[in-house]
Design a protein around this motif. Structure first.
Motif, PDB file in Angstrom:
ATOM      1  N   ALA A  45       0.829  -1.208   0.000  1.00  0.00           N
ATOM      2  CA  ALA A  45       0.000   0.000   0.000  1.00  0.00           C
ATOM      3  C   ALA A  45       0.863   1.258   0.000  1.00  0.00           C
ATOM      4  O   ALA A  45       0.563   2.233  -0.708  1.00  0.00           O
ATOM      5  CB  ALA A  45      -0.925  -0.004   1.224  1.00  0.00           C
ATOM      6  N   LEU A  46       1.948   1.234   0.770  1.00  0.00           N
ATOM      7  CA  LEU A  46       2.847   2.387   0.800  1.00  0.00           C
ATOM      8  C   LEU A  46       3.518   2.581  -0.563  1.00  0.00           C
ATOM      9  O   LEU A  46       3.699   3.716  -1.017  1.00  0.00           O
ATOM     10  CB  LEU A  46       3.907   2.198   1.887  1.00  0.00           C
ATOM     11  CG  LEU A  46       3.429   2.379   3.332  1.00  0.00           C
ATOM     12  CD1 LEU A  46       4.526   1.978   4.307  1.00  0.00           C
ATOM     13  CD2 LEU A  46       3.013   3.827   3.591  1.00  0.00           C
ATOM     14  N   GLY A  50       1.487   5.477  -1.681  1.00  0.00           N
ATOM     15  CA  GLY A  50       2.165   6.368  -0.756  1.00  0.00           C
ATOM     16  C   GLY A  50       2.189   7.816  -1.204  1.00  0.00           C
ATOM     17  O   GLY A  50       2.173   8.737  -0.376  1.00  0.00           O
ATOM     18  N   GLU A  51       2.182   8.040  -2.532  1.00  0.00           N
ATOM     19  CA  GLU A  51       2.223   9.410  -3.036  1.00  0.00           C
ATOM     20  C   GLU A  51       0.956  10.183  -2.703  1.00  0.00           C
ATOM     21  O   GLU A  51       0.953  11.411  -2.702  1.00  0.00           O
ATOM     22  CB  GLU A  51       2.442   9.410  -4.540  1.00  0.00           C
ATOM     23  CG  GLU A  51       1.328   8.728  -5.329  1.00  0.00           C
ATOM     24  CD  GLU A  51       1.633   8.690  -6.814  1.00  0.00           C
ATOM     25  OE1 GLU A  51       1.674   9.776  -7.426  1.00  0.00           O
ATOM     26  OE2 GLU A  51       1.837   7.587  -7.348  1.00  0.00           O
ATOM     27  N   ILE A  55       2.502  12.323   5.807  1.00  0.00           N
ATOM     28  CA  ILE A  55       3.288  11.581   6.791  1.00  0.00           C
ATOM     29  C   ILE A  55       2.415  10.987   7.894  1.00  0.00           C
ATOM     30  O   ILE A  55       2.673   9.895   8.400  1.00  0.00           O
ATOM     31  CB  ILE A  55       4.393  12.485   7.391  1.00  0.00           C
ATOM     32  CG1 ILE A  55       5.307  11.652   8.292  1.00  0.00           C
ATOM     33  CG2 ILE A  55       3.770  13.659   8.144  1.00  0.00           C
ATOM     34  CD1 ILE A  55       6.530  12.412   8.761  1.00  0.00           C
ATOM     35  N   TYR A  56       1.336  11.693   8.248  1.00  0.00           N
ATOM     36  CA  TYR A  56       0.452  11.193   9.310  1.00  0.00           C
ATOM     37  C   TYR A  56      -0.315   9.964   8.845  1.00  0.00           C
ATOM     38  O   TYR A  56      -0.494   9.007   9.605  1.00  0.00           O
ATOM     39  CB  TYR A  56      -0.515  12.294   9.738  1.00  0.00           C
ATOM     40  CG  TYR A  56       0.171  13.521  10.272  1.00  0.00           C
ATOM     41  CD1 TYR A  56       0.716  13.541  11.564  1.00  0.00           C
ATOM     42  CD2 TYR A  56       0.305  14.666   9.494  1.00  0.00           C
ATOM     43  CE1 TYR A  56       1.364  14.659  12.054  1.00  0.00           C
ATOM     44  CE2 TYR A  56       0.942  15.791   9.976  1.00  0.00           C
ATOM     45  CZ  TYR A  56       1.469  15.788  11.255  1.00  0.00           C
ATOM     46  OH  TYR A  56       2.110  16.901  11.737  1.00  0.00           O
ATOM     47  N   GLU A  57      -0.759   9.983   7.597  1.00  0.00           N
ATOM     48  CA  GLU A  57      -1.495   8.834   7.062  1.00  0.00           C
ATOM     49  C   GLU A  57      -0.585   7.614   6.931  1.00  0.00           C
ATOM     50  O   GLU A  57      -1.013   6.480   7.184  1.00  0.00           O
ATOM     51  CB  GLU A  57      -2.114   9.202   5.711  1.00  0.00           C
ATOM     52  CG  GLU A  57      -3.243  10.219   5.849  1.00  0.00           C
ATOM     53  CD  GLU A  57      -3.650  10.830   4.520  1.00  0.00           C
ATOM     54  OE1 GLU A  57      -4.822  11.199   4.380  1.00  0.00           O
ATOM     55  OE2 GLU A  57      -2.782  10.945   3.624  1.00  0.00           O
ATOM     56  N   ARG A  58       0.664   7.855   6.562  1.00  0.00           N
ATOM     57  CA  ARG A  58       1.614   6.734   6.514  1.00  0.00           C
ATOM     58  C   ARG A  58       1.844   6.168   7.911  1.00  0.00           C
ATOM     59  O   ARG A  58       1.943   4.949   8.089  1.00  0.00           O
ATOM     60  CB  ARG A  58       2.941   7.198   5.913  1.00  0.00           C
ATOM     61  CG  ARG A  58       2.861   7.612   4.449  1.00  0.00           C
ATOM     62  CD  ARG A  58       4.245   7.796   3.858  1.00  0.00           C
ATOM     63  NE  ARG A  58       4.184   8.419   2.538  1.00  0.00           N
ATOM     64  CZ  ARG A  58       4.453   9.690   2.297  1.00  0.00           C
ATOM     65  NH1 ARG A  58       4.818  10.482   3.292  1.00  0.00           N
ATOM     66  NH2 ARG A  58       4.370  10.184   1.088  1.00  0.00           N
ATOM     67  N   GLY A 174     -12.241  10.360  -8.446  1.00  0.00           N
ATOM     68  CA  GLY A 174     -11.204  11.387  -8.582  1.00  0.00           C
ATOM     69  C   GLY A 174     -10.282  11.358  -7.375  1.00  0.00           C
ATOM     70  O   GLY A 174     -10.737  11.095  -6.253  1.00  0.00           O
ATOM     71  N   THR A 175      -9.009  11.613  -7.597  1.00  0.00           N
ATOM     72  CA  THR A 175      -8.066  11.587  -6.476  1.00  0.00           C
ATOM     73  C   THR A 175      -8.390  12.668  -5.453  1.00  0.00           C
ATOM     74  O   THR A 175      -8.067  12.536  -4.274  1.00  0.00           O
ATOM     75  CB  THR A 175      -6.624  11.781  -6.985  1.00  0.00           C
ATOM     76  OG1 THR A 175      -6.551  12.993  -7.759  1.00  0.00           O
ATOM     77  CG2 THR A 175      -6.205  10.610  -7.852  1.00  0.00           C
TER      78      THR A 175
END
Length: 391
Positions: A45-46, A50-51, A55-58, A174-175
């Motif tokens: 998933a990362l 990851g893009e 940083i908090y979501e990671r 949509g992203t």
């Protein structure tokens, strides 16, 4: 005040029950394999997404791995549940081939694993599970009781899979639209259904009794009934972009923690209702002992209170970031405090004053009304900074 201990025999039985339900399971090779699968999934998933994460979501994703692995070790069925849901969700993702329109074109998506279809399967199996539990209890039928359990697992699996697929579907739109599906009443009622069902199944396995299912599944069925009404009357199942107030990593941890609390409080209320009936001699032979009902009610409120406290703290931190202050006495905040004080007092009266029995059962039942108003009533009748969650 009601004292549940009736002589030394009852006290010994209660201590034996508590020791049995508190025993830690053995750690085996399948637990290691499960942890490795989770780690591999998080790494993929990362790498793949990851893009799109900050940083908090990671950090949330990484921390989820040991938490899920530990829970899978403590409660073995959770390993199969999570892996099965992930496998079905991945099949659904593959069937989409990056095109949302395929939800109406591909047979498996249209009738089984698109998010909306999976959630409808969840709704149907919740009702069927409730009926099976009631038939099992009233007819003293082991077959129907086991059917209730199987259907409850299917309901939780369908709901959780539907949430995972809905998450992917939001990114197909949509992203800038994509988001974790815990942002509106429709999505959080699915979350409530899944979490409360899993919580009940956990206690069912720990206490080796299915006789609470008829009562607990009633409140879950009520939630599903609201979900269906809300979906069909407001087209709430349509995926919408997040409003600016909800575009925060805090939502990903604040909302699930809140609904673990809500689910636990709802479960404790229904167990309290069963306790009140059994204490009056109604369905006594068809329900667990008063000691078991009392203990489940206490443990559910303890878990709910812990997570609701965490959610309240997280909400305050989110408020500080979004609005510049930790607390503004917004109606939602005020009623959250009322809910917190209600259950804090409940626990205080039990742990320090030795209160037991019908008083606490009534308290848990009435507490559900307070909690329901804090969640839905405030949205319907009061306005404030949380008005984006209104009906």
């Amino acid at each position: 005040m009601t004292n549940l201990s009736d002589g030394g025999t009852m006290e010994i039985a209660q201590k034996t029950l508590l020791a049995k339900t508190s025993r830690l399971p053995a750690f085996g090779p399948f637990d290691v394999l499960f942890a490795l699968i989770l780690a591999a999934g998080a790494a993929y998933a990362l790498h793949a997404f990851g893009e799109y994460m900050d940083i908090y979501e990671r950090a949330i994703l990484v921390c989820t791995v040991p938490a899920a692995a530990a829970f899978g070790w403590y409660w073995k069925p959770m390993r199969v549940f999570l892996l099965a849901c992930a496998a079905v969700a991945l099949i659904a993702v593959g069937l989409y081939q990056g095109q949302l329109v395929r939800a109406d074109e591909v047979f498996l998506l249209k009738y089984f694993v698109s998010s909306q279809t999976a959630i409808m399967w969840m709704s149907a199996t919740v009702f069927l599970s409730t009926a099976a539990y009631w038939l099992g209890m009233l007819a003293r039928s082991t077959f129907f009781e086991r059917s209730g359990t199987v259907l409850a697992w299917i309901a939780a699996g369908a709901g959780f899979t539907g949430m995972l697929v809905r998450w992917y579907e939001s990114y197909l739109i949509g992203t800038d639209v994509g988001h974790i599906p815990v942002s509106n009443l429709y999505e959080v009622f699915v979350l409530f259904t899944v979490l409360t069902t899993l919580m009940y199944l956990f206690y069912e396995s720990r206490y080796a009794t299915r006789r609470m299912g008829a009562f607990v599944m009633l409140v879950i069925s009520a939630a599903v009934g609201f979900l269906l009404w809300y979906s069909f009357s407001r087209d709430a199942h349509e995926i919408q972009p997040l409003i600016p107030a909800l575009q925060s990593y805090w939502m990903k941890i604040h909302v699930p923690a809140n609904f673990i609390g809500y689910g636990a409080f709802a479960m404790s209320a229904m167990v309290g209702a069963a306790y009140l009936l059994a204490s009056k001699g109604i369905l006594t032979s068809r329900l667990p002992s008063l000691q078991v009902l009392d203990d489940v009610m206490y443990r559910a409120i303890s878990i709910g209170f812990a997570f609701f406290t965490i959610a309240t703290i997280l909400g305050a931190l989110w408020a500080a970031e979004a609005w510049g202050t930790y607390w503004q006495w917004d109606p939602k905040e005020t009623w959250a405090l009322i809910v917190w004080l209600n259950y804090a007092t409940w626990l205080h009266m039990r742990l320090t004053k030795g209160l037991r029995g019908a008083v606490l059962a009534w308290w848990a039942l009435i507490g559900l009304l307070v909690t329901t108003f804090a969640f839905l009533g405030v949205n319907m009748y009061l306005s404030g900074l949380h008005s984006y969650g209104s009906l």
